[in-house]
Design an enzyme around this catalytic site. Structure first.
Site, PDB file in Angstrom:
ATOM      1  N   CYS A 142       8.416  -2.246  -7.024  1.00 41.87           N
ATOM      2  CA  CYS A 142       8.093  -3.674  -6.956  1.00 41.87           C
ATOM      3  C   CYS A 142       8.074  -4.286  -8.353  1.00 41.87           C
ATOM      4  CB  CYS A 142       6.734  -3.831  -6.264  1.00 41.87           C
ATOM      5  SG  CYS A 142       6.143  -5.524  -6.222  1.00 41.87           S
ATOM      6  N   CYS A 145       5.396  -6.858  -9.032  1.00 41.54           N
ATOM      7  CA  CYS A 145       4.077  -6.256  -9.262  1.00 41.54           C
ATOM      8  C   CYS A 145       3.987  -5.645 -10.662  1.00 41.54           C
ATOM      9  CB  CYS A 145       3.807  -5.148  -8.253  1.00 41.54           C
ATOM     10  SG  CYS A 145       4.186  -5.587  -6.563  1.00 41.54           S
ATOM     11  N   ASP A 146       4.995  -4.916 -11.058  1.00 43.90           N
ATOM     12  CA  ASP A 146       4.863  -4.064 -12.239  1.00 43.90           C
ATOM     13  C   ASP A 146       5.778  -4.438 -13.406  1.00 43.90           C
ATOM     14  OD1 ASP A 146       2.948  -2.602 -10.929  1.00 43.90           O
ATOM     15  OD2 ASP A 146       4.387  -1.235 -10.022  1.00 43.90           O
TER      16      ASP A 146
HETATM   17  C1  LIG Z   1       4.060   1.369  -6.457  1.00 45.81           C
HETATM   18  C2  LIG Z   1       3.652   0.055  -5.867  1.00 45.81           C
HETATM   19  C3  LIG Z   1       2.994  -0.872  -6.655  1.00 45.81           C
HETATM   20  C4  LIG Z   1       2.606  -2.086  -6.123  1.00 45.81           C
HETATM   21  N1  LIG Z   1       1.930  -2.955  -6.912  1.00 45.81           N
HETATM   22  C5  LIG Z   1       1.529  -4.126  -6.417  1.00 45.81           C
HETATM   23  C6  LIG Z   1       0.824  -5.068  -7.250  1.00 45.81           C
HETATM   24  O1  LIG Z   1       0.580  -4.814  -8.424  1.00 45.81           O
HETATM   25  N2  LIG Z   1       0.475  -6.253  -6.686  1.00 45.81           N
HETATM   26  C7  LIG Z   1       0.761  -6.580  -5.395  1.00 45.81           C
HETATM   27  O2  LIG Z   1       0.408  -7.667  -4.939  1.00 45.81           O
HETATM   28  N3  LIG Z   1       1.414  -5.709  -4.583  1.00 45.81           N
HETATM   29  C8  LIG Z   1       1.805  -4.505  -5.073  1.00 45.81           C
HETATM   30  N4  LIG Z   1       2.514  -3.643  -4.287  1.00 45.81           N
HETATM   31  C9  LIG Z   1       2.848  -4.059  -2.920  1.00 45.81           C
HETATM   32  C10 LIG Z   1       1.621  -3.883  -2.014  1.00 45.81           C
HETATM   33  O3  LIG Z   1       1.156  -2.565  -2.155  1.00 45.81           O
HETATM   34  C11 LIG Z   1       1.991  -4.168  -0.568  1.00 45.81           C
HETATM   35  O4  LIG Z   1       2.494  -5.485  -0.453  1.00 45.81           O
HETATM   36  C12 LIG Z   1       0.745  -4.030   0.321  1.00 45.81           C
HETATM   37  O5  LIG Z   1       0.210  -2.735   0.198  1.00 45.81           O
HETATM   38  C13 LIG Z   1       1.085  -4.291   1.784  1.00 45.81           C
HETATM   39  O6  LIG Z   1      -0.067  -4.047   2.533  1.00 45.81           O
HETATM   40  P1  LIG Z   1       0.004  -3.706   4.089  1.00 45.81           P
HETATM   41  O7  LIG Z   1      -1.405  -3.511   4.493  1.00 45.81           O
HETATM   42  O8  LIG Z   1       0.821  -4.721   4.780  1.00 45.81           O
HETATM   43  O9  LIG Z   1       0.823  -2.356   4.205  1.00 45.81           O
HETATM   44  P2  LIG Z   1       0.629  -0.930   3.534  1.00 45.81           P
HETATM   45  O10 LIG Z   1      -0.121  -0.993   2.265  1.00 45.81           O
HETATM   46  O11 LIG Z   1       1.992  -0.350   3.519  1.00 45.81           O
HETATM   47  O12 LIG Z   1      -0.284  -0.129   4.582  1.00 45.81           O
HETATM   48  C14 LIG Z   1       0.237   0.281   5.809  1.00 45.81           C
HETATM   49  C15 LIG Z   1      -0.814   1.099   6.545  1.00 45.81           C
HETATM   50  O13 LIG Z   1      -0.342   1.347   7.864  1.00 45.81           O
HETATM   51  C16 LIG Z   1      -0.539   2.713   8.189  1.00 45.81           C
HETATM   52  N5  LIG Z   1       0.415   3.099   9.223  1.00 45.81           N
HETATM   53  C17 LIG Z   1       1.766   3.129   9.156  1.00 45.81           C
HETATM   54  N6  LIG Z   1       2.299   3.550  10.335  1.00 45.81           N
HETATM   55  C18 LIG Z   1       1.237   3.778  11.166  1.00 45.81           C
HETATM   56  C19 LIG Z   1       1.108   4.223  12.503  1.00 45.81           C
HETATM   57  N7  LIG Z   1       2.183   4.520  13.255  1.00 45.81           N
HETATM   58  N8  LIG Z   1      -0.135   4.380  13.019  1.00 45.81           N
HETATM   59  C20 LIG Z   1      -1.235   4.080  12.295  1.00 45.81           C
HETATM   60  N9  LIG Z   1      -1.172   3.616  11.015  1.00 45.81           N
HETATM   61  C21 LIG Z   1       0.044   3.484  10.462  1.00 45.81           C
HETATM   62  C22 LIG Z   1      -0.372   3.440   6.865  1.00 45.81           C
HETATM   63  O14 LIG Z   1      -0.980   4.727   6.916  1.00 45.81           O
HETATM   64  C23 LIG Z   1      -1.098   2.461   5.934  1.00 45.81           C
HETATM   65  O15 LIG Z   1      -2.482   2.724   5.981  1.00 45.81           O
HETATM   66  C24 LIG Z   1       2.895  -2.405  -4.775  1.00 45.81           C
HETATM   67  C25 LIG Z   1       3.555  -1.470  -3.964  1.00 45.81           C
HETATM   68  C26 LIG Z   1       3.910  -0.248  -4.497  1.00 45.81           C
HETATM   69  C27 LIG Z   1       4.593   0.753  -3.613  1.00 45.81           C
END
Ligand SMILES: Cc1cc2nc3c(=O)[nH]c(=O)nc-3n(C[C@H](O)[C@H](O)[C@H](O)COP(=O)(O)OP(=O)(O)OC[C@H]3O[C@@H](n4cnc5c(N)ncnc54)[C@H](O)[C@@H]3O)c2cc1C
Length: 347
Positions: A142, A145-146
């Site tokens: 991302c 983000c970074d």
């Molecule tokens: C390396 C990295 C750095 C980042 N840095 C930043 C930053 O600095 N600032 C920023 O704003 N964003 C950042 N992001 C992006 C940010 O992390 C994501 O936008 C955010 O985490 C999305 O949140 P979410 O809850 O939608 O999904 P996710 O964080 O992807 O969480 C998904 C959840 O669903 C669960 N899950 C998946 N499938 C199933 C299933 N079948 N049954 C039950 N549970 C399930 C997983 O276990 C997880 O707990 C970064 C991403 C990465 C990879």
């Protein structure tokens, strides 16, 4: 969750699939509304933010905050209001009628009147050596983000589509040089995005090239990369079939993967929840034309990256998480008015 009473004997008000920022935000809102949500953590408890070190763009933390710390705080906050967390990955969902039924990979089943899907979209990795070790330590998926951590660095972007061009153009604001590493000689990106990248002074291309290994450590971050190339492209395939490739090691300060995301929506494949061609969940607009978090199935809501191929930020995920909880709460109230909450669990 294998011990204790049969979970099918209880019908939950809200089950939240996923414990990333979107799931946690939904959990805080649902718990504060006394709905005692159950949060299923899935294969990656805490979600993608647990993969990163510093988060500098989440509102309210002038000095930045650790990804893990943000998630731990969110979990405690949700628990304080009564949210329950459980290990569990949903394998299949039956959504024809309410209460909905979820089948988990450990064999358990759950029933719930409202469902919030916050299962995220996993960034694809390329399989380079050391990527597990260095993700979040100079390796990222991302640039928004970074990118700002790489002022004055030379960085690589891996990929050849629009998102790789976007990431490269964004990174060129900070980095000294950005090299797009693409396994073919032709980009998949749209002409306009490709031209913008080609015309940028700080961006260059390594064609017919793939990333084989990353160098560095968690202390130093990424310091270098080994690249393999072949005049006909797809060097790793050439290697696998016993061919020769050119190999070189470059000094760099960061690597960004931009090879796409896969939304975690397989468990909804056999349901009426609508997904776009990439698998992202579609949400509907209400009668007044305003966007909601409700999917094509009444009572099923989507939050975070799983329904957002565009922004994919922690703060947007938290925002839609809260929206999904509010929408779910309203939907449960409607159910109650129509008397459907009196549904008895099947023996
Ligand atoms: C390396 C990295 C750095 C980042 N840095 C930043 C930053 O600095 N600032 C920023 O704003 N964003 C950042 N992001 C992006 C940010 O992390 C994501 O936008 C955010 O985490 C999305 O949140 P979410 O809850 O939608 O999904 P996710 O964080 O992807 O969480 C998904 C959840 O669903 C669960 N899950 C998946 N499938 C199933 C299933 N079948 N049954 C039950 N549970 C399930 C997983 O276990 C997880 O707990 C970064 C991403 C990465 C990879």
């Amino acid at each position: 969750m294998n011990d204790g009473p049969d979970p099918l004997a209880d019908v939950r008000d809200i089950v939240i699939v996923g414990s990333g920022v979107a799931g946690l935000s939904a959990a805080v809102y649902a718990a504060r509304a006394d709905l005692e949500p159950l949060v299923l953590e899935g294969p990656e408890p805490g979600g993608q933010l647990t993969l990163t070190t510093d988060v500098e763009n989440y509102l309210g933390f002038p000095e930045g905050v650790g990804g893990m710390e943000l998630i731990q705080n969110g979990t405690e906050q949700a628990e304080r209001f009564g949210a329950e967390f459980a290990h569990g990955t949903v394998e299949n969902a039956t959504l024809e009628e309410r209460p909905f039924e979820l089948a988990l990979s450990n064999g358990d089943r759950l029933r719930t009147r409202a469902l919030i899907v916050a299962s995220g979209a996993s960034a694809r990795w390329v399989g380079a050596e050391n990527e597990d070790e260095l993700m979040g330590y100079g390796l990222s998926t991302c640039a928004t983000c970074d990118g700002a951590f790489h002022r004055g660095d030379d960085v690589l972007v891996i990929g050849g589509g629009d998102s790789a061009m976007e990431e490269a153009l964004f990174l060129a604001k900070f980095a000294d040089s950005v090299t797009i590493v693409h396994r073919r000689e032709e980009l998949r990106a749209s002409e306009i995005m490709a031209d913008r990248a080609r015309e940028h002074d700080a961006i260059e291309f390594h064609w017919n090239t793939e990333l084989e290994a990353l160098h560095g450590s968690r202390e130093e971050g990424v310091t270098g990369a080994t690249l393999v190339s072949h005049p006909d492209g797809y060097p790793s395939e050439k290697l696998e079939s016993g061919g020769d490739v050119n190999r070189k090691t470059v000094d760099i300060g960061g690597v960004f993967y931009a090879v796409g995301h896969t939304p975690n929506t397989e468990f909804l494949e056999r349901t009426a929840v609508e997904r776009d061609e990439s698998g992202y969940l579609a949400t509907r607009t209400d009668d007044a034309g305003r966007g909601t978090t409700e999917t094509a199935v009444e009572g099923v809501f989507a939050a975070g990256d799983v329904a957002d191929p565009e922004y994919q930020q922690a703060i947007t995920a938290a925002g839609t998480g809260s929206m999904a909880a509010l929408d779910a709460e309203a939907s449960l109230e409607t159910l109650e008015v129509s008397g459907q909450t009196a549904l008895e669990p099947t023996p």
